[in-house]
Design a protein around this motif. Sequence first.
Motif, PDB file in Angstrom:
ATOM      1  N   ASP A 180      18.333  -5.631   4.068  1.00 51.74           N
ATOM      2  CA  ASP A 180      18.441  -6.083   2.696  1.00 51.74           C
ATOM      3  C   ASP A 180      17.624  -5.140   1.818  1.00 51.74           C
ATOM      4  N   HIS A 181      18.272  -4.487   0.855  1.00 52.05           N
ATOM      5  CA  HIS A 181      17.577  -3.512   0.021  1.00 52.05           C
ATOM      6  C   HIS A 181      16.451  -4.142  -0.786  1.00 52.05           C
ATOM      7  N   LYS A 182      16.621  -5.389  -1.171  1.00 56.94           N
ATOM      8  CA  LYS A 182      15.558  -6.083  -1.893  1.00 56.94           C
ATOM      9  C   LYS A 182      14.314  -6.212  -1.023  1.00 56.94           C
ATOM     10  N   ILE A 183      14.504  -6.516   0.258  1.00 62.28           N
ATOM     11  CA  ILE A 183      13.374  -6.641   1.178  1.00 62.28           C
ATOM     12  C   ILE A 183      12.692  -5.291   1.368  1.00 62.28           C
ATOM     13  N   VAL A 184      13.478  -4.227   1.467  1.00 56.63           N
ATOM     14  CA  VAL A 184      12.898  -2.889   1.596  1.00 56.63           C
ATOM     15  C   VAL A 184      12.020  -2.573   0.388  1.00 56.63           C
ATOM     16  N   GLU A 185      12.484  -2.910  -0.808  1.00 59.46           N
ATOM     17  CA  GLU A 185      11.707  -2.679  -2.024  1.00 59.46           C
ATOM     18  C   GLU A 185      10.416  -3.495  -2.003  1.00 59.46           C
ATOM     19  N   ILE A 186      10.499  -4.735  -1.537  1.00 52.27           N
ATOM     20  CA  ILE A 186       9.319  -5.609  -1.495  1.00 52.27           C
ATOM     21  C   ILE A 186       8.308  -5.102  -0.465  1.00 52.27           C
ATOM     22  N   LEU A 187       8.787  -4.679   0.695  1.00 51.10           N
ATOM     23  CA  LEU A 187       7.896  -4.130   1.711  1.00 51.10           C
ATOM     24  C   LEU A 187       7.177  -2.891   1.179  1.00 51.10           C
ATOM     25  N   ASP A 188       7.919  -2.047   0.503  1.00 51.03           N
ATOM     26  CA  ASP A 188       7.336  -0.831  -0.067  1.00 51.03           C
ATOM     27  C   ASP A 188       6.273  -1.192  -1.104  1.00 51.03           C
ATOM     28  N   TYR A 189       6.572  -2.177  -1.938  1.00 50.83           N
ATOM     29  CA  TYR A 189       5.614  -2.609  -2.961  1.00 50.83           C
ATOM     30  C   TYR A 189       4.332  -3.143  -2.317  1.00 50.83           C
ATOM     31  N   ILE A 190       4.468  -3.984  -1.304  1.00 47.69           N
ATOM     32  CA  ILE A 190       3.294  -4.552  -0.634  1.00 47.69           C
ATOM     33  C   ILE A 190       2.426  -3.446  -0.059  1.00 47.69           C
ATOM     34  N   ASN A 191       3.048  -2.492   0.643  1.00 45.36           N
ATOM     35  CA  ASN A 191       2.276  -1.435   1.298  1.00 45.36           C
ATOM     36  C   ASN A 191       1.583  -0.510   0.304  1.00 45.36           C
ATOM     37  N   LYS A 192       2.121  -0.398  -0.903  1.00 43.26           N
ATOM     38  CA  LYS A 192       1.517   0.476  -1.916  1.00 43.26           C
ATOM     39  C   LYS A 192       0.516  -0.242  -2.812  1.00 43.26           C
ATOM     40  N   ASN A 193       0.405  -1.567  -2.654  1.00 44.07           N
ATOM     41  CA  ASN A 193      -0.472  -2.338  -3.549  1.00 44.07           C
ATOM     42  C   ASN A 193      -1.381  -3.294  -2.782  1.00 44.07           C
ATOM     43  N   LEU A 194      -1.887  -2.832  -1.663  1.00 44.71           N
ATOM     44  CA  LEU A 194      -2.740  -3.680  -0.838  1.00 44.71           C
ATOM     45  C   LEU A 194      -4.079  -3.972  -1.503  1.00 44.71           C
ATOM     46  N   ASP A 195      -4.419  -3.209  -2.535  1.00 43.70           N
ATOM     47  CA  ASP A 195      -5.667  -3.464  -3.255  1.00 43.70           C
ATOM     48  C   ASP A 195      -5.520  -4.580  -4.282  1.00 43.70           C
ATOM     49  N   GLU A 196      -4.309  -5.058  -4.492  1.00 46.81           N
ATOM     50  CA  GLU A 196      -4.051  -6.118  -5.467  1.00 46.81           C
ATOM     51  C   GLU A 196      -3.910  -7.469  -4.776  1.00 46.81           C
ATOM     52  N   LYS A 197      -4.027  -8.527  -5.564  1.00 45.23           N
ATOM     53  CA  LYS A 197      -3.741  -9.865  -5.050  1.00 45.23           C
ATOM     54  C   LYS A 197      -2.233 -10.077  -5.127  1.00 45.23           C
ATOM     55  N   ILE A 198      -1.591 -10.159  -3.996  1.00 44.86           N
ATOM     56  CA  ILE A 198      -0.129 -10.281  -3.931  1.00 44.86           C
ATOM     57  C   ILE A 198       0.222 -11.694  -3.497  1.00 44.86           C
ATOM     58  N   THR A 199       0.925 -12.409  -4.353  1.00 43.40           N
ATOM     59  CA  THR A 199       1.330 -13.779  -4.040  1.00 43.40           C
ATOM     60  C   THR A 199       2.845 -13.901  -4.152  1.00 43.40           C
ATOM     61  N   LEU A 200       3.362 -15.033  -3.700  1.00 46.47           N
ATOM     62  CA  LEU A 200       4.795 -15.287  -3.832  1.00 46.47           C
ATOM     63  C   LEU A 200       5.207 -15.306  -5.301  1.00 46.47           C
ATOM     64  N   ASN A 201       4.349 -15.848  -6.141  1.00 42.47           N
ATOM     65  CA  ASN A 201       4.665 -15.884  -7.571  1.00 42.47           C
ATOM     66  C   ASN A 201       4.746 -14.481  -8.162  1.00 42.47           C
ATOM     67  N   PHE A 218      13.130 -13.018   3.685  1.00 45.48           N
ATOM     68  CA  PHE A 218      12.083 -12.158   4.232  1.00 45.48           C
ATOM     69  C   PHE A 218      11.918 -12.429   5.724  1.00 45.48           C
ATOM     70  N   LYS A 219      11.849 -13.696   6.090  1.00 44.63           N
ATOM     71  CA  LYS A 219      11.700 -14.058   7.508  1.00 44.63           C
ATOM     72  C   LYS A 219      12.962 -13.663   8.292  1.00 44.63           C
ATOM     73  N   LEU A 220      14.112 -13.845   7.668  1.00 50.78           N
ATOM     74  CA  LEU A 220      15.374 -13.515   8.322  1.00 50.78           C
ATOM     75  C   LEU A 220      15.464 -12.026   8.621  1.00 50.78           C
ATOM     76  N   ASN A 221      15.015 -11.199   7.675  1.00 52.30           N
ATOM     77  CA  ASN A 221      15.135  -9.754   7.814  1.00 52.30           C
ATOM     78  C   ASN A 221      14.006  -9.121   8.610  1.00 52.30           C
ATOM     79  N   THR A 222      12.805  -9.670   8.528  1.00 50.36           N
ATOM     80  CA  THR A 222      11.648  -9.004   9.133  1.00 50.36           C
ATOM     81  C   THR A 222      11.080  -9.719  10.351  1.00 50.36           C
ATOM     82  N   GLY A 223      11.345 -11.018  10.492  1.00 49.03           N
ATOM     83  CA  GLY A 223      10.722 -11.785  11.562  1.00 49.03           C
ATOM     84  C   GLY A 223       9.337 -12.270  11.207  1.00 49.03           C
ATOM     85  N   PHE A 224       8.828 -11.899  10.018  1.00 53.20           N
ATOM     86  CA  PHE A 224       7.512 -12.317   9.563  1.00 53.20           C
ATOM     87  C   PHE A 224       7.634 -13.214   8.340  1.00 53.20           C
ATOM     88  N   THR A 225       6.668 -14.097   8.126  1.00 53.65           N
ATOM     89  CA  THR A 225       6.591 -14.779   6.842  1.00 53.65           C
ATOM     90  C   THR A 225       5.983 -13.803   5.847  1.00 53.65           C
TER      91      THR A 225
END
Length: 281
Positions: A180-201, A218-225
Amino acid sequence: MDKQIQRFISNHFLLVHSVTDIPTDVTTHVHDCYELFYFIAGDLTYYIEGQAYELRPHDMIITNSRELHRIVFNSECRYERKFIHFKPEYISSFQTGEYNLLSHIENRKLGYFNRITAEDVHQYKIDELWRQLETAAQDPSPENSTLMKAIFVQMLVTMNKVFAKYDRSLGERQKSHKYDHKIVEILDYINKNLDEKITLNVLQQRFYVNKYYLCHIFKLNTGFTVNEYITYKKIMKASELLMTGLTALDAAHAVGYSDYSTFYKAFKGITGYSPKQYFRK
């Protein structure tokens, strides 16, 4: 219960062949080394950083020390596998300025092109090299430690050739990748912003996707919550910072934790060490 058929350990190198009659899911984890995983039998899905690999017998999976992965079993079929854990120090004397034995393992986008297919394992005779390693590991003679390293270096060179072939057909393989391209974008965002507070909101607002639906895909595509993934990645980053000499409190702040007690609990839960113990291990 695991039955170990073979186990060999030396400095910076571990070789294991084991069987589990009734397997249970392997929870999210990461190694402080590289892993070569040789699948023999079972019914499983191997999740790595947003990619799901449905394995066939004699497929191989390669992960580095930054890639989160887990295994989900689709049935209780007998599970047999071999794996090698090693650190770069094991083959450091074979590294040269002209050729990096670990080029593919190190220089990949996380979760991409982790698999060597069974066809290529056989065609490039990686299975034969693995058998040679196992045979050498059974011989206690002093020269065999050198022989094992030589065989293993040959295996790494061969694997690089396989992945070079994959790189040449990258466009075609990317088209066949199901993600899922949306999940790829989200994974990329998380890995580039680990210094920020990242929440579901935060993710919901940034990527215009309902947070409950996001949790599902996210769980369906990655196996992780989502929270599991974010926490693991932050703690991995913090552990790297601790090894550079940063204090535990500064490392916590550097990965977006304002509350040290929450950071401490998460760090110990994932690594098994307190931040101070981890630095000394």
